[in-house]
Design an enzyme around this catalytic site. Sequence first.
Site, PDB file in Angstrom:
ATOM      1  N   VAL A  37       0.809  -1.223   0.000  1.00 36.91           N
ATOM      2  CA  VAL A  37       0.000   0.000   0.000  1.00 36.91           C
ATOM      3  C   VAL A  37       0.843   1.275   0.000  1.00 36.91           C
ATOM      4  O   VAL A  37       0.341   2.352  -0.301  1.00 36.91           O
ATOM      5  CB  VAL A  37      -0.994   0.041   1.188  1.00 36.91           C
ATOM      6  CG1 VAL A  37      -2.034  -1.054   1.073  1.00 36.91           C
ATOM      7  CG2 VAL A  37      -0.267  -0.008   2.529  1.00 36.91           C
ATOM      8  N   SER A  95      -6.403   3.849  15.269  1.00 36.72           N
ATOM      9  CA  SER A  95      -6.155   3.075  16.490  1.00 36.72           C
ATOM     10  C   SER A  95      -6.378   3.974  17.700  1.00 36.72           C
ATOM     11  O   SER A  95      -6.311   5.207  17.601  1.00 36.72           O
ATOM     12  CB  SER A  95      -4.703   2.596  16.491  1.00 36.72           C
ATOM     13  OG  SER A  95      -4.364   2.016  17.727  1.00 36.72           O
ATOM     14  N   TYR A  98       4.213   4.392  15.375  1.00 37.10           N
ATOM     15  CA  TYR A  98       2.849   3.873  15.240  1.00 37.10           C
ATOM     16  C   TYR A  98       1.834   4.920  15.698  1.00 37.10           C
ATOM     17  O   TYR A  98       0.859   5.206  14.999  1.00 37.10           O
ATOM     18  CB  TYR A  98       2.719   2.590  16.059  1.00 37.10           C
ATOM     19  CG  TYR A  98       1.418   1.861  15.847  1.00 37.10           C
ATOM     20  CD1 TYR A  98       1.155   1.183  14.659  1.00 37.10           C
ATOM     21  CD2 TYR A  98       0.438   1.841  16.841  1.00 37.10           C
ATOM     22  CE1 TYR A  98      -0.041   0.511  14.466  1.00 37.10           C
ATOM     23  CE2 TYR A  98      -0.759   1.166  16.656  1.00 37.10           C
ATOM     24  CZ  TYR A  98      -0.994   0.496  15.472  1.00 37.10           C
ATOM     25  OH  TYR A  98      -2.184  -0.170  15.281  1.00 37.10           O
ATOM     26  N   SER A 103       7.542  -8.422  26.118  1.00 36.24           N
ATOM     27  CA  SER A 103       7.989  -9.388  27.116  1.00 36.24           C
ATOM     28  C   SER A 103       9.510  -9.540  27.052  1.00 36.24           C
ATOM     29  O   SER A 103      10.193  -9.539  28.083  1.00 36.24           O
ATOM     30  CB  SER A 103       7.279 -10.723  26.868  1.00 36.24           C
ATOM     31  OG  SER A 103       7.767 -11.679  27.742  1.00 36.24           O
TER      32      SER A 103
HETATM   33  N1  LIG Z   1      -4.602  -5.745  16.560  1.00 37.33           N
HETATM   34  C1  LIG Z   1      -4.852  -4.644  17.262  1.00 37.33           C
HETATM   35  O1  LIG Z   1      -4.921  -4.664  18.498  1.00 37.33           O
HETATM   36  C2  LIG Z   1      -5.073  -3.326  16.569  1.00 37.33           C
HETATM   37  C3  LIG Z   1      -5.470  -2.238  17.348  1.00 37.33           C
HETATM   38  C4  LIG Z   1      -5.693  -1.010  16.731  1.00 37.33           C
HETATM   39  C5  LIG Z   1      -5.526  -0.880  15.364  1.00 37.33           C
HETATM   40  N2  LIG Z   1      -5.133  -1.956  14.615  1.00 37.33           N
HETATM   41  C6  LIG Z   1      -4.962  -1.744  13.181  1.00 37.33           C
HETATM   42  O2  LIG Z   1      -5.777  -2.658  12.480  1.00 37.33           O
HETATM   43  C7  LIG Z   1      -5.200  -2.928  11.194  1.00 37.33           C
HETATM   44  C8  LIG Z   1      -5.106  -4.424  10.996  1.00 37.33           C
HETATM   45  O3  LIG Z   1      -4.288  -4.960  12.024  1.00 37.33           O
HETATM   46  P1  LIG Z   1      -4.225  -6.514  12.403  1.00 37.33           P
HETATM   47  O4  LIG Z   1      -4.187  -6.569  13.881  1.00 37.33           O
HETATM   48  O5  LIG Z   1      -5.249  -7.278  11.639  1.00 37.33           O
HETATM   49  O6  LIG Z   1      -2.742  -6.848  11.878  1.00 37.33           O
HETATM   50  P2  LIG Z   1      -2.112  -8.135  11.201  1.00 37.33           P
HETATM   51  O7  LIG Z   1      -0.638  -7.927  11.272  1.00 37.33           O
HETATM   52  O8  LIG Z   1      -2.701  -9.376  11.781  1.00 37.33           O
HETATM   53  O9  LIG Z   1      -2.599  -8.021   9.679  1.00 37.33           O
HETATM   54  C9  LIG Z   1      -2.146  -6.962   8.870  1.00 37.33           C
HETATM   55  C10 LIG Z   1      -2.274  -7.348   7.420  1.00 37.33           C
HETATM   56  O10 LIG Z   1      -1.788  -6.241   6.647  1.00 37.33           O
HETATM   57  C11 LIG Z   1      -0.883  -6.722   5.667  1.00 37.33           C
HETATM   58  N3  LIG Z   1       0.093  -5.684   5.339  1.00 37.33           N
HETATM   59  C12 LIG Z   1       1.085  -5.208   6.133  1.00 37.33           C
HETATM   60  N4  LIG Z   1       1.797  -4.277   5.465  1.00 37.33           N
HETATM   61  C13 LIG Z   1       1.233  -4.171   4.222  1.00 37.33           C
HETATM   62  C14 LIG Z   1       1.515  -3.385   3.082  1.00 37.33           C
HETATM   63  N5  LIG Z   1       2.555  -2.529   3.055  1.00 37.33           N
HETATM   64  N6  LIG Z   1       0.733  -3.508   1.997  1.00 37.33           N
HETATM   65  C15 LIG Z   1      -0.305  -4.392   2.009  1.00 37.33           C
HETATM   66  N7  LIG Z   1      -0.611  -5.175   3.035  1.00 37.33           N
HETATM   67  C16 LIG Z   1       0.143  -5.062   4.145  1.00 37.33           C
HETATM   68  C17 LIG Z   1      -0.244  -7.943   6.302  1.00 37.33           C
HETATM   69  O11 LIG Z   1       0.334  -8.818   5.323  1.00 37.33           O
HETATM   70  C18 LIG Z   1      -1.413  -8.561   7.045  1.00 37.33           C
HETATM   71  O12 LIG Z   1      -2.154  -9.438   6.218  1.00 37.33           O
HETATM   72  C19 LIG Z   1      -3.843  -2.220  11.201  1.00 37.33           C
HETATM   73  O13 LIG Z   1      -3.963  -0.985  10.529  1.00 37.33           O
HETATM   74  C20 LIG Z   1      -3.572  -2.008  12.668  1.00 37.33           C
HETATM   75  O14 LIG Z   1      -2.695  -0.938  12.898  1.00 37.33           O
HETATM   76  C21 LIG Z   1      -4.920  -3.173  15.184  1.00 37.33           C
END
Ligand SMILES: NC(=O)c1ccc[n+]([C@@H]2O[C@H](COP(=O)([O-])OP(=O)(O)OC[C@H]3O[C@@H](n4cnc5c(N)ncnc54)[C@H](O)[C@@H]3O)[C@@H](O)[C@H]2O)c1
Length: 267
Positions: free
Chosen positions: A73, A151, A164, A209
Amino acid sequence: MTHTSSAPVLEFAGEVALVTGGAQGLGREIATALAARGASIVLADLDVDKLSAAAADLADQHGARVVTRRCDVGMDADWDEVVRSAVQTFGRLDHLVNNAGTLDIARIVDSSPDAFRRVVEVNVTGVYLGMRAVLPIMCEQRRGSIVNISSLAGKKGMVNLAGYCASKAAVISLTQTAALEAAPIVRVNAVCPGVINTEMQQREYRILSDMTGEAREAIEQRWLDDMPMKRFQEPSDIAAAVCFLSSERARQITGEALNVNGGLLMD
Ligand SMILES: NC(=O)c1ccc[n+]([C@@H]2O[C@H](COP(=O)([O-])OP(=O)(O)OC[C@H]3O[C@@H](n4cnc5c(N)ncnc54)[C@H](O)[C@@H]3O)[C@@H](O)[C@H]2O)c1
């Protein structure tokens, strides 16, 4: 109280949704929820193997029409290709969910500038490029909605998460600017999740951790204790918010950054 279970209303029937980072975690759940409500799906991600598995599930479980594209992206050319193939396949593009994201965990003084730049490239430039790529199509269609995944970290600073937090605050800012520029045709909103135990979150517990010597389970329990609702968020909680904001039910909501964080932060 009587509980009745019913299939989701097909409020996105005939519509097309592009979800980035759709191969796993939140993105996969968001795509599933949109498909269950009738949308055809374009899934974009870096990980082609997981993309194929996610697409096969969507087609099997929901009979959804799905296109997958490998995409970084943060790269302009990748967006051109994804959007071109979406429009070639489906003839339109109604929804964009900018969900792909990454993080680097280190105190500012210990962190690597390259890692910081990469977080900004994916989380900020990625969201900007996505909106830049789809808005002309949505404006020409006179219809569309965008949801950017920010987030809790976009609303407050946090130790070890400088890049972040800064990037997720920028997502809220970009959302507001885009909402003003795209009104009254396209609505642009953000969702601010709290803590969801996806792969990203598991990695964060492991690194914290290692850094502190505190057991992974103890960190998780401490975070849970801080959560007023006493449960972490599920991917489906975020998907429900995305579906609402993408739908006509939210037709008066634009420029919003909606907390889905179990009460952890209220603003
Ligand atoms: N998990 C949490 O607690 C949490 C909390 C707040 C916000 N978020 C946000 O939610 C979104 C999804 O997070 P998640 O927890 O599912 O993460 P995850 O790491 O499980 O999944 C992220 C996905 O994005 C893809 N990705 C990463 N970089 C990329 C790039 N440059 N181009 C295309 N695809 C890319 C990865 O391959 C993966 O499939 C993120 O934006 C994250 O910051 C997550």
